[in-house]
Design an enzyme around this catalytic site. Structure first.
Site, PDB file in Angstrom:
ATOM      1  N   GLY A  12     -13.372 -19.132 -58.081  1.00 57.89           N
ATOM      2  CA  GLY A  12     -13.738 -20.184 -59.033  1.00 57.89           C
ATOM      3  C   GLY A  12     -15.036 -19.943 -59.781  1.00 57.89           C
ATOM      4  N   ASN A  14     -15.488 -18.644 -62.753  1.00 55.52           N
ATOM      5  CA  ASN A  14     -15.361 -19.060 -64.157  1.00 55.52           C
ATOM      6  C   ASN A  14     -15.433 -20.579 -64.279  1.00 55.52           C
ATOM      7  OD1 ASN A  14     -14.875 -16.855 -66.222  1.00 55.52           O
ATOM      8  ND2 ASN A  14     -13.560 -16.169 -64.544  1.00 55.52           N
ATOM      9  N   MET A  90      -3.631 -17.979 -60.134  1.00 51.18           N
ATOM     10  CA  MET A  90      -2.756 -16.818 -60.057  1.00 51.18           C
ATOM     11  C   MET A  90      -1.327 -17.221 -59.725  1.00 51.18           C
ATOM     12  SD  MET A  90      -5.003 -14.667 -60.939  1.00 51.18           S
ATOM     13  CE  MET A  90      -4.495 -13.003 -60.593  1.00 51.18           C
ATOM     14  N   ILE A  92       2.602 -18.044 -61.650  1.00 42.46           N
ATOM     15  CA  ILE A  92       3.427 -18.095 -62.856  1.00 42.46           C
ATOM     16  C   ILE A  92       3.877 -19.536 -63.040  1.00 42.46           C
ATOM     17  CG2 ILE A  92       5.671 -17.374 -63.795  1.00 42.46           C
ATOM     18  CD1 ILE A  92       5.155 -14.658 -62.344  1.00 42.46           C
ATOM     19  N   HIS A 109      -7.985 -14.141 -69.149  1.00 46.94           N
ATOM     20  CA  HIS A 109      -7.338 -12.970 -68.544  1.00 46.94           C
ATOM     21  C   HIS A 109      -8.275 -11.776 -68.715  1.00 46.94           C
ATOM     22  CE1 HIS A 109      -4.112 -10.437 -67.134  1.00 46.94           C
ATOM     23  NE2 HIS A 109      -4.367  -9.607 -68.129  1.00 46.94           N
ATOM     24  N   GLU A 143       5.243 -17.213 -72.049  1.00 48.64           N
ATOM     25  CA  GLU A 143       5.163 -15.809 -71.663  1.00 48.64           C
ATOM     26  C   GLU A 143       3.844 -15.540 -70.933  1.00 48.64           C
ATOM     27  OE1 GLU A 143       5.414 -11.524 -73.962  1.00 48.64           O
ATOM     28  OE2 GLU A 143       6.106 -13.306 -75.015  1.00 48.64           O
ATOM     29  N   LEU A 144       3.915 -14.803 -69.819  1.00 46.16           N
ATOM     30  CA  LEU A 144       2.730 -14.557 -68.978  1.00 46.16           C
ATOM     31  C   LEU A 144       1.609 -13.863 -69.761  1.00 46.16           C
ATOM     32  CD1 LEU A 144       1.561 -14.542 -66.011  1.00 46.16           C
ATOM     33  CD2 LEU A 144       2.431 -12.189 -65.884  1.00 46.16           C
ATOM     34  N   GLU A 174     -16.960 -12.684 -69.001  1.00 46.32           N
ATOM     35  CA  GLU A 174     -16.085 -13.859 -68.828  1.00 46.32           C
ATOM     36  C   GLU A 174     -16.921 -15.121 -68.668  1.00 46.32           C
ATOM     37  OE1 GLU A 174     -12.734 -13.736 -66.053  1.00 46.32           O
ATOM     38  OE2 GLU A 174     -12.907 -11.568 -65.966  1.00 46.32           O
TER      39      GLU A 174
HETATM   40  C1  GAR Z   1     -11.124 -13.631 -63.310  1.00 50.93           C
HETATM   41  O1  GAR Z   1     -11.518 -12.297 -63.520  1.00 50.93           O
HETATM   42  C2  GAR Z   1      -9.993 -13.994 -64.262  1.00 50.93           C
HETATM   43  O2  GAR Z   1     -10.105 -13.384 -65.515  1.00 50.93           O
HETATM   44  C3  GAR Z   1      -8.791 -13.492 -63.513  1.00 50.93           C
HETATM   45  O3  GAR Z   1      -9.052 -13.805 -62.166  1.00 50.93           O
HETATM   46  C4  GAR Z   1     -10.461 -13.809 -61.937  1.00 50.93           C
HETATM   47  C5  GAR Z   1     -10.811 -15.120 -61.309  1.00 50.93           C
HETATM   48  O4  GAR Z   1     -12.149 -15.154 -60.902  1.00 50.93           O
HETATM   49  N1  GAR Z   1      -7.577 -14.108 -63.989  1.00 50.93           N
HETATM   50  C6  GAR Z   1      -6.404 -13.490 -64.094  1.00 50.93           C
HETATM   51  O5  GAR Z   1      -6.221 -12.344 -63.736  1.00 50.93           O
HETATM   52  C7  GAR Z   1      -5.277 -14.332 -64.688  1.00 50.93           C
HETATM   53  N2  GAR Z   1      -4.192 -13.526 -65.109  1.00 50.93           N
HETATM   54  P1  GAR Z   1     -12.845 -16.550 -60.596  1.00 50.93           P
HETATM   55  O6  GAR Z   1     -11.941 -17.288 -59.605  1.00 50.93           O
HETATM   56  O7  GAR Z   1     -14.154 -16.166 -59.940  1.00 50.93           O
HETATM   57  O8  GAR Z   1     -13.015 -17.294 -61.868  1.00 50.93           O
END
Ligand code: GAR
Length: 218
Positions: A12, A14, A90, A92, A109, A143-144, A174
């Site tokens: 978490g 982000n 994570m 779908i 992403h 779409e994913l 990010e």
């Molecule tokens: C992040 O790098 C995000 O971009 C990725 O998971 C990580 C989560 O980190 N998301 C994906 O791959 C989605 N397809 P966080 O839980 O520390 O934010």
């Protein structure tokens, strides 16, 4: 005040970056809830510590994807969100779920979409010999890892990079990119036409420094 609901799966970081920016930059928004499909996700403790409502909906307790997504929608709708932010969520999503939140469901992403949707993005970027990598914030479609691109953050791929080092450099961008993009949404600063997202004031919709000596976005 716009209401934000987060969906997370784990760390978490982000979500935490957005929560902090929302408070410190005094956005016209409030974080209504953080919902995880994994019990004990680290991000839940961060949210609870800030007095934010949290909920866990363990996907293993549901017969199928439709049943889980229906319960998830119910949990989300209890907080009447204007924006639903996928932050390392994570799973779908079913087309019905995506349709329900069309235009207010966003994702980050860790690649420069449309390249490398799916998993292991950093490994794939290194294997392909990419010289640039990054992250994309986009509106979610069925779409994913696809949908109108709101903003992208770019970092250089450095000689002798490992998956871990590249992931760390991308994560740093990010943490600046996602708050910026969500802020634009709560400020109603974006328009979408023909699948292209533009900022009303023409703000640059990308971030990053390509200065290799710095080695990280600056
Ligand atoms: C992040 O790098 C995000 O971009 C990725 O998971 C990580 C989560 O980190 N998301 C994906 O791959 C989605 N397809 P966080 O839980 O520390 O934010």
């Amino acid at each position: 005040m716009k209401r934000i609901v987060f969906l997370i799966s784990g760390r978490g970081s982000n979500m935490a970056a957005i929560v902090r920016a929302c408070a410190s930059e005094r956005w016209p928004a409030t974080v209504a809830a953080v919902i995880s499909h994994r019990p004990g996700a680290a991000g839940l403790a961060f949210a609870a510590g800030r007095g934010i409502a949290t909920a866990t909906l363990d996907h293993r307790a549901f017969a199928d994807r439709e049943a889980f997504d229906a319960a998830l929608a119910q949990a989300i709708d209890a907080h009447a969100p204007d924006v639903v932010v996928l932050a390392g969520f994570m799973r779908i999503l079913t087309p019905g779920f995506v349709q329900r939140y069309a235009g207010r469901l966003v994702n980050i992403h860790p690649s420069l979409l449309p390249v490398f949707p799916g998993l292991h993005t950093h490994r794939r970027a290194l294997e392909a010999g990419c010289k640039l990598a990054g992250a994309t914030v986009h509106f979610v479609t069925a779409e994913l890892d696809h949908g109108p691109i709101i903003a992208q953050g770019v970092v250089p791929v450095l000689p002798h990079d490992t998956e871990e080092r590249l992931a760390e450099r991308v994560l740093a961008v990010e943490h600046r990119l996602y708050p910026l993009a969500v802020r634009w949404i709560v400020e109603d600063a974006l328009s979408v036409a023909g699948g292209v997202v533009l900022h009303r004031d023409g703000a640059a919709q990308w971030l990053g420094s390509l200065d290799q000596s710095a080695g990280s976005p600056g």
